[in-house]
Scaffold this active site. Structure first.
Site, PDB file in Angstrom:
ATOM      1  CD  GLU A   1      -5.927  -0.523   6.641  1.00  0.00           C
ATOM      2  OE1 GLU A   1      -5.866  -0.093   7.803  1.00  0.00           O
ATOM      3  OE2 GLU A   1      -6.934  -0.413   5.947  1.00  0.00           O
TER       4      GLU A   1
ATOM      5  CD  GLU B   1      -9.561  -4.142   6.156  1.00  0.00           C
ATOM      6  OE1 GLU B   1      -9.832  -3.019   6.629  1.00  0.00           O
ATOM      7  OE2 GLU B   1      -8.712  -4.901   6.656  1.00  0.00           O
TER       8      GLU B   1
HETATM    9  C1  FCB Z   1      -8.896  -1.043   8.873  1.00  0.00           C
HETATM   10  C2  FCB Z   1      -8.321  -2.261   9.541  1.00  0.00           C
HETATM   11  C3  FCB Z   1      -9.348  -3.227  10.069  1.00  0.00           C
HETATM   12  C4  FCB Z   1     -10.549  -2.517  10.658  1.00  0.00           C
HETATM   13  C5  FCB Z   1     -11.066  -1.474   9.721  1.00  0.00           C
HETATM   14  C6  FCB Z   1     -12.287  -0.743  10.221  1.00  0.00           C
HETATM   15  O1  FCB Z   1      -8.015   0.019   8.964  1.00  0.00           O
HETATM   16  O2  FCB Z   1      -7.502  -2.946   8.648  1.00  0.00           O
HETATM   17  O3  FCB Z   1      -8.743  -4.088  10.972  1.00  0.00           O
HETATM   18  O4  FCB Z   1     -10.231  -2.020  11.885  1.00  0.00           O
HETATM   19  O5  FCB Z   1     -10.079  -0.538   9.439  1.00  0.00           O
END
Ligand code: FCB
Length: 451
Positions: free
Chosen positions: A174, A362
């Protein structure tokens, strides 16, 4: 064939080749912040600075994954999870960022990788999940173009040390978040602010993203190389021309800025004119060097954002309207629960013909967990996962390019500026005793995986 609307979801509905896993990040779980030769990272420094983190928390111990990785990987195994995404702490392997290699650091990741493989769990390694060596930050960190050399060195060390066994790689986690929060808003490490930091840091991250890909291609035989992007559906707050235009601009900044140069499309300057200010940092061959043909793109989605025009915000004249002000269901992060966002993001990235494969690297949610009859009852998380997965299945059944899904996250952990307050895990951690307890959502996910 079942439709996504049915309440009962089975992993098998997604097809045999669909990749299922859980995601973590080094700084958030490892602890052992100064053990066995590890150097300090920008997060060690940032968390030691007063008033940066909720409740003054830090990740000096966190889940102590450093000492408990076997227990966690065995737990993963017992939950039918067969892909594990984790990151390498740069200052654990290169304490000063460059130069001397810390043997104990390499050994630790070798142990983790080998133990995963022994348990038939496939490791997925992120090179950079935000813990830059503090020594490099003192030289300007991501704002210094030398980061290209520093990051290349780190990539080579990891590729050479682990590439014989690790085949799945992600270069950055990210970039919009670590550059935006760390070098523009100052709310994440290293706490820098303003466009003068954001712009060079962003451009250098875009270059490192591609260079990391090229080096992995060269050094790791049969590598499956990706990189990950945060993305949220952006909706105009009011249905008027100004808010619609604002939404297009915010979408360019949050969802397109880091991926489009990699795909050979350049920066989205038409929709986000502020990006014209990147020009002074762009050298003659940079726009070619920004490109890399990734094997997969990891997209990470949690929510959607509503945005409105705001005269008072310099440069972008845009403002996010917080979920708490919109009378919608939210998580502990004050992120709206909005399952169609994940479907819409899969669809959006499907519109880039250059992308070969998309994986959700994620997705997950923080809610208050309650202990009830010795169970960690987290119905809201279970519902969240089911509803988002329903949308992923919808995309899959429509034939969209979507090949895997990783839950954020395995155990509760240190959530950056929010400290230990929001819990995202499938597994509960008592941060006093470090005892692990599988939550009801974890049990559900484990059953789901075996279905
Ligand atoms: C994302 C991150 C991860 C975690 C989640 C909730 O932005 O990559 O490390 O903090 O959010």
């Amino acid at each position: 064939m079942k439709t996504y609307k049915e309440a009962i979801l089975n992993a098998s509905d997604f097809g045999e080749d669909f990749i299922w896993g859980v995601s973590t990040a080094a700084y958030q779980i490892e602890g052992a912040h100064d053990l066995h030769g590890k150097g300090p990272s920008i997060w060690d420094k940032f968390t030691a600075t007063p008033k940066t983190i909720l409740n003054g928390d830090n990740a000096n111990v966190s889940c102590d994954f450093y000492h408990r990785y076997k227990e966690d990987i065995l737990l993963m195994k017992s939950m039918n999870i067969d892909n594990y995404r984790f990151s390498i702490s740069w200052p654990r392997v290169l304490p000063n960022g460059t130069g001397a290699i810390n043997k104990a650091g390499i050994e630790f990741y070798n142990d983790v990788i080998n133990f995963c493989l022994d348990q038939n769990i496939t490791p997925w390694v992120t090179l950079y999940h935000w813990d830059l060596p503090q020594n490099l930050e003192e030289k300007g960190g991501w704002t210094n173009r030398d980061i290209l050399n520093w990051f290349s060195e780190f990539t080579k060390v990891c590729a050479n040390a682990f590439g014989d066994r690790v085949k799945n790689w992600m270069v950055l986690n990210e970039p919009m978040v670590f550059i935006g929060a760390g070098y523009f808003l100052g709310v994440h490490a290293p706490g820098k602010k303003g466009l003068k930091n954001f712009l060079p840091a962003a451009h250098h991250a875009v270059l490192c993203q591609a260079e990391g890909g090229r080096l992995l291609r060269k050094l790791v035989p049969k590598a499956h190389i990706g990189t990950t992007f945060s993305c949220s559906q952006i909706t105009p707050y009011r249905n008027n021309k100004r808010d619609r235009k604002t939404a297009v601009q915010v979408d360019a900044l949050l969802n397109r800025l880091f991926i489009e140069p990699a795909l050979g499309l350049g920066y989205p300057i038409n929709e986000a004119p502020v990006l014209k200010k990147l020009q002074p940092y762009i050298q003659s061959t940079d726009m070619e060097d920004c490109q890399f043909n990734f094997d997969f793109i990891g997209i990470q989605n949690y929510t959607r954002e509503k945005v409105k025009y705001s005269l008072f915000v310099p440069y972008i004249k845009a403002k996010i309207v917080k979920a708490s002000k919109r009378n919608v269901q939210t998580t502990l992060m004050d992120w709206e629960v909005y399952p169609p966002s994940i479907y819409n993001m899969i669809k959006k990235y499907n519109d880039y013909p250059q992308i070969k494969k998309i994986i959700i690297t994620e997705n997950g949610a923080a809610f208050k967990d309650t202990m009830f009859e010795k169970k960690i009852d987290d119905t809201q998380r279970k519902d969240f996962l089911k509803r988002y997965l329903g949308q992923v299945l919808k995309a899959k059944q429509e034939g969209l390019n979507i090949h895997g899904y990783f839950v954020w996250t395995f155990t509760d952990n240190f959530e950056w500026a929010e400290g230990y307050h929001p819990r995202f895990g499938l597994v509960h951690i008592d941060f006093k005793t470090l005892k692990r307890t599988i939550k009801e959502s974890g049990k559900w996910f484990s059953n789901f995986l075996s279905s």
